[in-house]
Design an enzyme around this catalytic site. Structure first.
Site, PDB file in Angstrom:
ATOM      1  N   PRO A 299      -7.165  22.884 -70.880  1.00 39.06           N
ATOM      2  CA  PRO A 299      -8.490  22.275 -70.933  1.00 39.06           C
ATOM      3  C   PRO A 299      -8.744  21.224 -69.846  1.00 39.06           C
ATOM      4  O   PRO A 299      -7.854  20.457 -69.486  1.00 39.06           O
ATOM      5  CB  PRO A 299      -8.543  21.621 -72.319  1.00 39.06           C
ATOM      6  CG  PRO A 299      -7.136  21.554 -72.788  1.00 39.06           C
ATOM      7  CD  PRO A 299      -6.410  22.677 -72.133  1.00 39.06           C
ATOM      8  N   ASN A 300      -9.964  21.252 -69.378  1.00 34.56           N
ATOM      9  CA  ASN A 300     -10.494  20.307 -68.377  1.00 34.56           C
ATOM     10  C   ASN A 300      -9.979  20.542 -66.963  1.00 34.56           C
ATOM     11  O   ASN A 300     -10.415  19.867 -66.034  1.00 34.56           O
ATOM     12  CB  ASN A 300     -10.247  18.838 -68.799  1.00 34.56           C
ATOM     13  CG  ASN A 300     -10.967  18.502 -70.081  1.00 34.56           C
ATOM     14  OD1 ASN A 300     -12.162  18.740 -70.184  1.00 34.56           O
ATOM     15  ND2 ASN A 300     -10.254  17.984 -71.063  1.00 34.56           N
TER      16      ASN A 300
ATOM     17  N   ARG B 127     -12.739  15.622 -61.468  1.00 34.68           N
ATOM     18  CA  ARG B 127     -12.147  14.863 -62.558  1.00 34.68           C
ATOM     19  C   ARG B 127     -11.075  13.907 -62.033  1.00 34.68           C
ATOM     20  O   ARG B 127     -10.042  14.344 -61.528  1.00 34.68           O
ATOM     21  CB  ARG B 127     -11.519  15.886 -63.497  1.00 34.68           C
ATOM     22  CG  ARG B 127     -10.762  15.332 -64.624  1.00 34.68           C
ATOM     23  CD  ARG B 127      -9.955  16.413 -65.314  1.00 34.68           C
ATOM     24  NE  ARG B 127      -9.289  15.807 -66.448  1.00 34.68           N
ATOM     25  CZ  ARG B 127      -8.198  16.267 -67.001  1.00 34.68           C
ATOM     26  NH1 ARG B 127      -7.648  17.395 -66.563  1.00 34.68           N
ATOM     27  NH2 ARG B 127      -7.637  15.632 -68.001  1.00 34.68           N
TER      28      ARG B 127
ATOM     29  N   TYR C   6      -5.641  13.445 -60.232  1.00 33.90           N
ATOM     30  CA  TYR C   6      -5.412  14.897 -60.203  1.00 33.90           C
ATOM     31  C   TYR C   6      -5.643  15.542 -58.841  1.00 33.90           C
ATOM     32  O   TYR C   6      -5.432  16.744 -58.687  1.00 33.90           O
ATOM     33  CB  TYR C   6      -6.285  15.571 -61.271  1.00 33.90           C
ATOM     34  CG  TYR C   6      -5.975  15.094 -62.671  1.00 33.90           C
ATOM     35  CD1 TYR C   6      -4.707  15.289 -63.211  1.00 33.90           C
ATOM     36  CD2 TYR C   6      -6.929  14.419 -63.442  1.00 33.90           C
ATOM     37  CE1 TYR C   6      -4.390  14.837 -64.487  1.00 33.90           C
ATOM     38  CE2 TYR C   6      -6.621  13.969 -64.719  1.00 33.90           C
ATOM     39  CZ  TYR C   6      -5.351  14.173 -65.236  1.00 33.90           C
ATOM     40  OH  TYR C   6      -5.031  13.733 -66.491  1.00 33.90           O
TER      41      TYR C   6
ATOM     42  N   ASN D 110       0.087  24.913 -67.436  1.00 33.46           N
ATOM     43  CA  ASN D 110      -0.251  23.497 -67.529  1.00 33.46           C
ATOM     44  C   ASN D 110      -1.102  23.376 -68.792  1.00 33.46           C
ATOM     45  O   ASN D 110      -2.300  23.653 -68.765  1.00 33.46           O
ATOM     46  CB  ASN D 110      -1.045  23.029 -66.304  1.00 33.46           C
ATOM     47  CG  ASN D 110      -1.354  21.540 -66.371  1.00 33.46           C
ATOM     48  OD1 ASN D 110      -1.206  20.916 -67.429  1.00 33.46           O
ATOM     49  ND2 ASN D 110      -1.780  20.969 -65.251  1.00 33.46           N
TER      50      ASN D 110
ATOM     51  N   ALA E 237      -4.094  18.522 -71.970  1.00 33.48           N
ATOM     52  CA  ALA E 237      -3.980  17.615 -73.128  1.00 33.48           C
ATOM     53  C   ALA E 237      -3.287  18.279 -74.326  1.00 33.48           C
ATOM     54  O   ALA E 237      -2.703  17.582 -75.169  1.00 33.48           O
ATOM     55  CB  ALA E 237      -5.356  17.101 -73.532  1.00 33.48           C
TER      56      ALA E 237
ATOM     57  N   GLU F  65       6.629  24.736 -67.673  1.00 39.83           N
ATOM     58  CA  GLU F  65       5.503  23.808 -67.877  1.00 39.83           C
ATOM     59  C   GLU F  65       5.285  22.983 -66.612  1.00 39.83           C
ATOM     60  O   GLU F  65       6.254  22.530 -65.998  1.00 39.83           O
ATOM     61  CB  GLU F  65       5.834  22.878 -69.050  1.00 39.83           C
ATOM     62  CG  GLU F  65       4.798  21.785 -69.274  1.00 39.83           C
ATOM     63  CD  GLU F  65       5.026  21.045 -70.585  1.00 39.83           C
ATOM     64  OE1 GLU F  65       5.351  21.686 -71.597  1.00 39.83           O
ATOM     65  OE2 GLU F  65       4.871  19.813 -70.586  1.00 39.83           O
TER      66      GLU F  65
ATOM     67  N   HIS G 223       2.711  19.858 -64.657  1.00 41.01           N
ATOM     68  CA  HIS G 223       1.628  18.867 -64.682  1.00 41.01           C
ATOM     69  C   HIS G 223       1.407  18.368 -63.267  1.00 41.01           C
ATOM     70  O   HIS G 223       2.376  18.175 -62.514  1.00 41.01           O
ATOM     71  CB  HIS G 223       1.981  17.690 -65.592  1.00 41.01           C
ATOM     72  CG  HIS G 223       2.192  18.115 -67.003  1.00 41.01           C
ATOM     73  ND1 HIS G 223       1.148  18.403 -67.841  1.00 41.01           N
ATOM     74  CD2 HIS G 223       3.322  18.370 -67.704  1.00 41.01           C
ATOM     75  CE1 HIS G 223       1.627  18.801 -69.003  1.00 41.01           C
ATOM     76  NE2 HIS G 223       2.952  18.794 -68.947  1.00 41.01           N
TER      77      HIS G 223
ATOM     78  N   ARG H 289       2.421   7.425 -67.177  1.00 40.05           N
ATOM     79  CA  ARG H 289       1.028   7.190 -67.541  1.00 40.05           C
ATOM     80  C   ARG H 289       0.950   6.582 -68.955  1.00 40.05           C
ATOM     81  O   ARG H 289       1.902   5.973 -69.405  1.00 40.05           O
ATOM     82  CB  ARG H 289       0.244   8.499 -67.413  1.00 40.05           C
ATOM     83  CG  ARG H 289       0.257   9.026 -65.973  1.00 40.05           C
ATOM     84  CD  ARG H 289      -0.630  10.231 -65.797  1.00 40.05           C
ATOM     85  NE  ARG H 289      -2.014   9.921 -66.166  1.00 40.05           N
ATOM     86  CZ  ARG H 289      -2.929  10.849 -66.458  1.00 40.05           C
ATOM     87  NH1 ARG H 289      -2.594  12.133 -66.406  1.00 40.05           N
ATOM     88  NH2 ARG H 289      -4.159  10.503 -66.786  1.00 40.05           N
TER      89      ARG H 289
HETATM   90  C1  DQA Z   1      -2.131  17.010 -67.065  1.00 41.22           C
HETATM   91  C2  DQA Z   1      -1.656  15.745 -67.790  1.00 41.22           C
HETATM   92  C3  DQA Z   1      -2.227  15.663 -69.196  1.00 41.22           C
HETATM   93  O1  DQA Z   1      -1.793  14.482 -69.845  1.00 41.22           O
HETATM   94  C4  DQA Z   1      -3.750  15.645 -69.146  1.00 41.22           C
HETATM   95  O2  DQA Z   1      -4.280  15.666 -70.442  1.00 41.22           O
HETATM   96  C5  DQA Z   1      -4.307  16.746 -68.313  1.00 41.22           C
HETATM   97  C6  DQA Z   1      -3.644  17.121 -67.069  1.00 41.22           C
HETATM   98  C7  DQA Z   1      -1.654  17.062 -65.598  1.00 41.22           C
HETATM   99  O3  DQA Z   1      -1.686  18.131 -65.016  1.00 41.22           O
HETATM  100  O4  DQA Z   1      -1.273  16.033 -65.032  1.00 41.22           O
HETATM  101  O5  DQA Z   1      -5.382  17.266 -68.616  1.00 41.22           O
HETATM  102  O6  DQA Z   1      -1.587  18.136 -67.719  1.00 41.22           O
END
Ligand code: DQA
Length: 145
Positions: free
Chosen positions: A9-10, A17, A22, A74, A77, A98, A100, A107
């Protein structure tokens, strides 16, 4: 070999964003970097993004049937909240890495815990778009050592 990349998501908002966290690349640009790197490693990449937990679970469950040899995810959240995605990763055959973009360990405290990392083959975080590229190399080594 076919590799599935799942963005949670997002991540469709990349570029807009919080670019200081990011990065400035949008999702299409990130996917194009992933695709280029995959080609050099003789891998065929398919990138998908969803804002919906159930859809991500469906993609994980069907990955083996779609002949994907490995998965890079990835979970965004959902990393910190989704027992359901964790259970799916634990249940399926293809190895999952996984990733990120940011370093979740330096963080906010609620991001320090990943529910999914322990059931993955490994995790890579903190290198921006390179987290995905490093994961591709790790998956290549894992699948054809
Ligand atoms: C994320 C880190 C997560 O905590 C966050 O909610 C994201 C992006 C990252 O790629 O750094 O949406 O997965």
């Amino acid at each position: 070999m076919k590799i599935l990349i799942i963005h949670g998501p997002n991540l469709n908002l990349l570029g807009l964003r919080e670019p200081e966290i990011y990065g400035a690349m949008n999702l299409d640009e990130v996917n194009s970097e992933i695709c280029k790197k995959a080609e050099t490693a003789n891998l065929k990449s398919t990138c998908r993004q969803s804002n919906h937990e159930g859809e991500i679970i469906d993609w994980l469950q069907s990955a083996a049937g779609e002949n994907f040899s490995g998965i890079i995810i990835n979970p965004a959240a959902y990393t910190h909240t989704s027992i359901a995605i964790r259970d799916t990763i634990a249940a399926i055959k293809p190895p999952v890495i996984e990733v990120h973009l940011s370093n979740i360990s330096n963080r906010e405290e609620f991001r320090h815990k990943s529910l999914t990392a322990a059931v993955c083959s490994g995790s890579i975080c903190g290198f921006g778009v390179n987290s995905y590229l490093i994961a591709l190399e790790a998956l290549r080594l894992l699948l054809a050592p």
